[in-house]
Design an enzyme around this catalytic site. Structure first.
Site, PDB file in Angstrom:
ATOM      1  N   GLU A 255     -17.000   5.026  -4.196  1.00 42.31           N
ATOM      2  CA  GLU A 255     -16.361   3.574  -4.945  1.00 42.31           C
ATOM      3  C   GLU A 255     -17.411   2.690  -4.882  1.00 42.31           C
ATOM      4  OE1 GLU A 255     -12.724   2.754  -3.120  1.00 42.31           O
ATOM      5  OE2 GLU A 255     -11.651   4.805  -3.666  1.00 42.31           O
TER       6      GLU A 255
ATOM      7  N   HIS B 162      -7.652  -2.489   2.858  1.00 46.22           N
ATOM      8  CA  HIS B 162      -7.391  -4.123   2.215  1.00 46.22           C
ATOM      9  C   HIS B 162      -6.241  -4.564   2.903  1.00 46.22           C
ATOM     10  CE1 HIS B 162      -8.994  -3.736  -1.964  1.00 46.22           C
ATOM     11  NE2 HIS B 162      -8.793  -2.153  -1.731  1.00 46.22           N
TER      12      HIS B 162
ATOM     13  N   GLN C 211       0.781  -1.289   0.002  1.00 43.94           N
ATOM     14  CA  GLN C 211      -0.160  -0.022   0.035  1.00 43.94           C
ATOM     15  C   GLN C 211       1.011   1.072  -0.047  1.00 43.94           C
ATOM     16  OE1 GLN C 211      -3.337   0.041  -0.328  1.00 43.94           O
ATOM     17  NE2 GLN C 211      -3.496   2.063  -0.320  1.00 43.94           N
TER      18      GLN C 211
ATOM     19  N   TRP D 288     -17.172  -0.169  -6.225  1.00 45.20           N
ATOM     20  CA  TRP D 288     -16.807  -1.370  -6.605  1.00 45.20           C
ATOM     21  C   TRP D 288     -15.899  -1.924  -5.364  1.00 45.20           C
ATOM     22  CZ3 TRP D 288     -14.625   3.351  -8.461  1.00 45.20           C
ATOM     23  CH2 TRP D 288     -13.555   3.850  -7.984  1.00 45.20           C
ATOM     24  N   HIS D 289     -15.659  -1.092  -4.194  1.00 42.99           N
ATOM     25  CA  HIS D 289     -15.126  -1.468  -2.634  1.00 42.99           C
ATOM     26  C   HIS D 289     -16.132  -1.785  -1.730  1.00 42.99           C
ATOM     27  CE1 HIS D 289     -11.615  -0.519   0.104  1.00 42.99           C
ATOM     28  NE2 HIS D 289     -12.627  -0.778   0.869  1.00 42.99           N
TER      29      HIS D 289
END
Length: 327
Positions: free
Chosen positions: A296, A240, A212, A298-299
């Site tokens: 977001e 993540h 990251q 998609w997250h």
């Protein structure tokens, strides 16, 4: 860009109450310096509005806060009292203060705040102070979702789940890898989507602290820190790293990691069904002032079916549902 006091927001004298510990900053942006942290359930005075940021006064300090963690005091006060005698409503907390009106016996007032044996209340569109000896409680606010934050080994928890955002981080040494439970839940979700001819796949899953760090630094180099911080987390602040988060895509790769994903069949399916498998959309539309991150679609973060369903039905972010700050 930061807005000045003359940017169009008219001064007001409204009183608000904080719904979480809240950063008071010297400008209307997460980039501005934190002057102090205002505790939850404290009253502040609104001076002006600047989009989703409010300029307020608290304890002789003036600054800016995210409006997402403020509620008008009149709406916060669901506590109701009835007067047990004709009662003086005064301009201050004490018998030396001016009497504004006399509230008749048996009338209902709304509780605003406590000042020793004196309560600040609202009655008939007027607010002032009364002696609590002549009040009888007749209601109470609904129990909040807020969970007390706990800290163990450098990790923050709320309701037993790991909290990671711009304010709360993970240690560099935290390296759990991908969660088997989260992956199994994703596989069930992908299989369910497959029955509807959808192709749901993981684009990005677990990321280490070092990964990251390199990713964030690359984004900063390409886009600048201000813009990069809207869609990428600093090392230690990425969900993540928990191993519980997936960036998810569908058939159309041109929509991967783009807001247009919400227009695809897979994006629509996830928005409506992810909670059934234990996932929440972590950064919903219109909540950047709360989470610190752009929309977001998609997250998705795994929190378990029961929690995800409750959060989904509340239409709140994780920060709002558990009453803690993200910025």
């Amino acid at each position: 860009m930061p807005l000045s006091d003359t940017s169009g927001a008219k001064a007001a004298s409204s009183i608000y109450t904080t719904t979480a510990n809240l950063n008071l900053r010297n400008g209307p942006s997460t980039r501005n310096k934190v002057l102090t942290v205002i505790p939850r359930a404290r009253q502040v005075s609104l001076l002006s509005k600047h989009g989703s940021w409010y300029k307020i006064r608290f304890s002789k300090k003036t600054g800016y806060v995210s409006s997402a963690f403020l509620m008008p005091s009149s709406t916060v006060s669901d506590i109701k009292y009835a007067t047990t005698a004709n009662l003086n409503l005064r301009s201050g907390a004490g018998t030396t203060h001016k009497v504004l009106i006399v509230i008749p016996k048996g009338k209902q007032v709304s509780f605003l705040s406590k000042h020793g044996s004196w309560y600040k209340v609202e009655y008939s569109a007027k607010s002032g102070y009364v002696s609590s000896k002549y009040l009888r409680k007749i209601g109470a606010p609904a129990k909040p979702h807020g969970a007390k934050l706990t800290f163990r080994n450098g990790i923050t928890y709320a309701d037993g789940i790991i909290i990671v955002n711009k304010r709360y981080s993970l240690p560099p040494s935290y390296h759990p890898g991908e969660s088997k439970e989260a992956r199994a839940a994703f596989n069930r979700m992908a299989a369910d989507g497959g029955k509807k001819k959808l192709k749901i796949q993981v684009i990005s899953g677990f990321r280490s602290y070092t990964y990251q760090k390199n990713l964030y630094n690359r984004y900063v180099k390409n886009y600048g820190e201000k813009e990069a911080s809207r869609f990428s987390a600093k090392p230690g602040h990425s969900e993540h790293q928990t191993g519980l988060t997936f960036d998810i895509g569908g058939t159309s790769q041109t929509d991967w990691l783009k807001q247009s994903f919400d227009k695809t069949a897979e994006g629509k399916y996830l928005a409506a069904n992810a909670h059934r498998f234990g996932f929440i959309m972590r950064y919903p539309k219109g909540k950047e002032a709360v989470t610190g991150y752009m929309y977001e679609p998609w997250h998705f973060r795994y929190v378990g079916v029961e929690r995800a369903t409750k959060i989904y039905n509340s239409k709140k972010t994780l920060e709002e549902y558990y009453s803690f700050t993200g910025i």
